[in-house]
Design an enzyme around this catalytic site. Sequence first.
Site, mmCIF file in Angstrom:
data_model
loop_
_atom_site.group_PDB
_atom_site.id
_atom_site.type_symbol
_atom_site.label_atom_id
_atom_site.label_comp_id
_atom_site.label_asym_id
_atom_site.label_seq_id
_atom_site.Cartn_x
_atom_site.Cartn_y
_atom_site.Cartn_z
ATOM 1 N N PRO A 81 16.305 49.918 78.509
ATOM 2 C CA PRO A 81 16.415 48.878 79.534
ATOM 3 C C PRO A 81 17.821 48.339 79.798
ATOM 4 O O PRO A 81 18.011 47.655 80.798
ATOM 5 C CB PRO A 81 15.539 47.755 78.964
ATOM 6 C CG PRO A 81 15.653 47.922 77.485
ATOM 7 C CD PRO A 81 15.750 49.406 77.254
ATOM 8 N N THR A 82 18.812 48.620 78.930
ATOM 9 C CA THR A 82 20.109 47.974 79.140
ATOM 10 C C THR A 82 20.875 48.700 80.246
ATOM 11 O O THR A 82 20.423 49.709 80.781
ATOM 12 C CB THR A 82 20.952 47.943 77.846
ATOM 13 O OG1 THR A 82 21.321 49.282 77.506
ATOM 14 C CG2 THR A 82 20.180 47.329 76.695
ATOM 15 N N CYS A 83 22.081 48.187 80.567
ATOM 16 C CA CYS A 83 22.750 48.631 81.786
ATOM 17 C C CYS A 83 23.682 49.821 81.590
ATOM 18 O O CYS A 83 24.355 50.231 82.536
ATOM 19 C CB CYS A 83 23.542 47.472 82.376
ATOM 20 S SG CYS A 83 22.484 46.074 82.756
ATOM 21 N N ASP A 84 23.749 50.373 80.379
ATOM 22 C CA ASP A 84 24.738 51.438 80.157
ATOM 23 C C ASP A 84 24.088 52.805 79.940
ATOM 24 O O ASP A 84 22.966 52.917 79.476
ATOM 25 C CB ASP A 84 25.644 51.074 78.970
ATOM 26 C CG ASP A 84 24.849 50.770 77.716
ATOM 27 O OD1 ASP A 84 23.641 50.523 77.825
ATOM 28 O OD2 ASP A 84 25.439 50.779 76.626
ATOM 29 N N ASN B 267 21.886 42.466 75.808
ATOM 30 C CA ASN B 267 21.576 42.482 77.242
ATOM 31 C C ASN B 267 20.287 41.702 77.559
ATOM 32 O O ASN B 267 19.685 41.872 78.615
ATOM 33 C CB ASN B 267 21.428 43.943 77.728
ATOM 34 C CG ASN B 267 22.054 44.207 79.080
ATOM 35 O OD1 ASN B 267 22.225 45.340 79.494
ATOM 36 N ND2 ASN B 267 22.410 43.172 79.804
#
Length: 401
Positions: free
Chosen positions: A324-327, A365
């Site tokens: 789920p995180t942005c990276d 995050n």
Amino acid sequence: MHEFPDAKAVVRALTPDEPVIITRPHAAARAARFFAEKFPGKSMYAVKANPSPDLIQILWENGVKHYDVASIAEVRLVRGMLPDAVLCFMHPVKTARAIREAYFDHGVKTFSLDTLEELEKIVSATTDDAGTAAADLSLLVRLRVSSEHSELSLAAKFGVDLADAAPLLQATRQHCDALGICFHVGSQAMTPFAYVQALERVRAAIAEAAVTVDIVDVGGGFPSIYPGMEPPPLEDYFALIHRHFESLPISYSAELWAEPGRALCAEYSSVVVCVEKRRDNELYINDGAYGALFDAAHVDWRFPVRALEDDLIKPLTEFAFYGPTCDDADYMQGPFMLPEDIQAGDYIEIGMLGAYGAAMKTAFNGFGATECAIVTDEPMASLYRGDRADPRASDNVVSLR
Ligand SMILES: *Cc1c(COP(=O)(O)O)cnc(C)c1O
């Protein structure tokens, strides 16, 4: 905590937005009893594999009385729960303050080391205010051994080389009541010969140093079962370790110890995740590299998966996951085998996450929240279940689903 028959029932009851850690206390209890009854020596639980207090309590109640702790926080945690447990501080690099607190406040008498500096630190930190040195220490010298048969290496960081072991063993002998040698063959050792090789190195170290050794500690590394990693029965490991231990040039009353982490807790937990988006054969799920799936992302570990919907009818095919995180690093290549028609909104159980999984979740995050539930069905794979026909009539047998 609420109890459900299985992961499907959890999903039906909660339709959770966040990942749910589901635990199987009966599976951890069974693993603990297996080691307590069958390992031919003392089994210490390596707390770092999963420091959940519920799990520690289950292990204790099922015969695990010794605990391998690696930090002062783990010492405090286990001592706070279990006043009668034997704690062994098996990290070879500790602070003097941690050693002092462990020894004087928590009754820890067993420490490991792999340098003369650490030996001096332990000796001075356990000397009392009147200048009297401790007379009740068990000190274990950590020997560097090969990790070639294991999925995760522990060979580079700790351990004295065989060539340098003799002076350290001789110096340590001067300061302890019981002298031990310990090692770690690496995590998820796929063959018992990993221990045989390491015990041969122990033999060479003892011969070279010509000291009396009271404890041989074969460390962790006992495997669990994952897709593509089906180890031989644990009894084979125990039998070979016992035979080679018995043939070492050690005192008649010498003790055999082990420090299982993974093997005691892998079957204890799964995580239930939701598919939030599908892009071709990539599923965007709500847990990942910074959550319980650290090893799936960082060392491409393959965990068993199953879809929790009843209406998926297509055959299994290969999927990769995004967390789920942005990276981009929050990616798990798998492959994870799931029905071809799985889609956003569906739930998946990812199994065998009781060791180095559920314990490693972070809140990075903003994605750390988790619910927990107990389930009573079988884990997705088990080394202890006894339902695979095994020619050696072992009850340490495996089965994937
Ligand atoms: C991590 C660790 C263990 C447990 O290893 P597993 O492979 O999980 O069995 C045992 N002893 C030491 C010193 C460790 O660092």
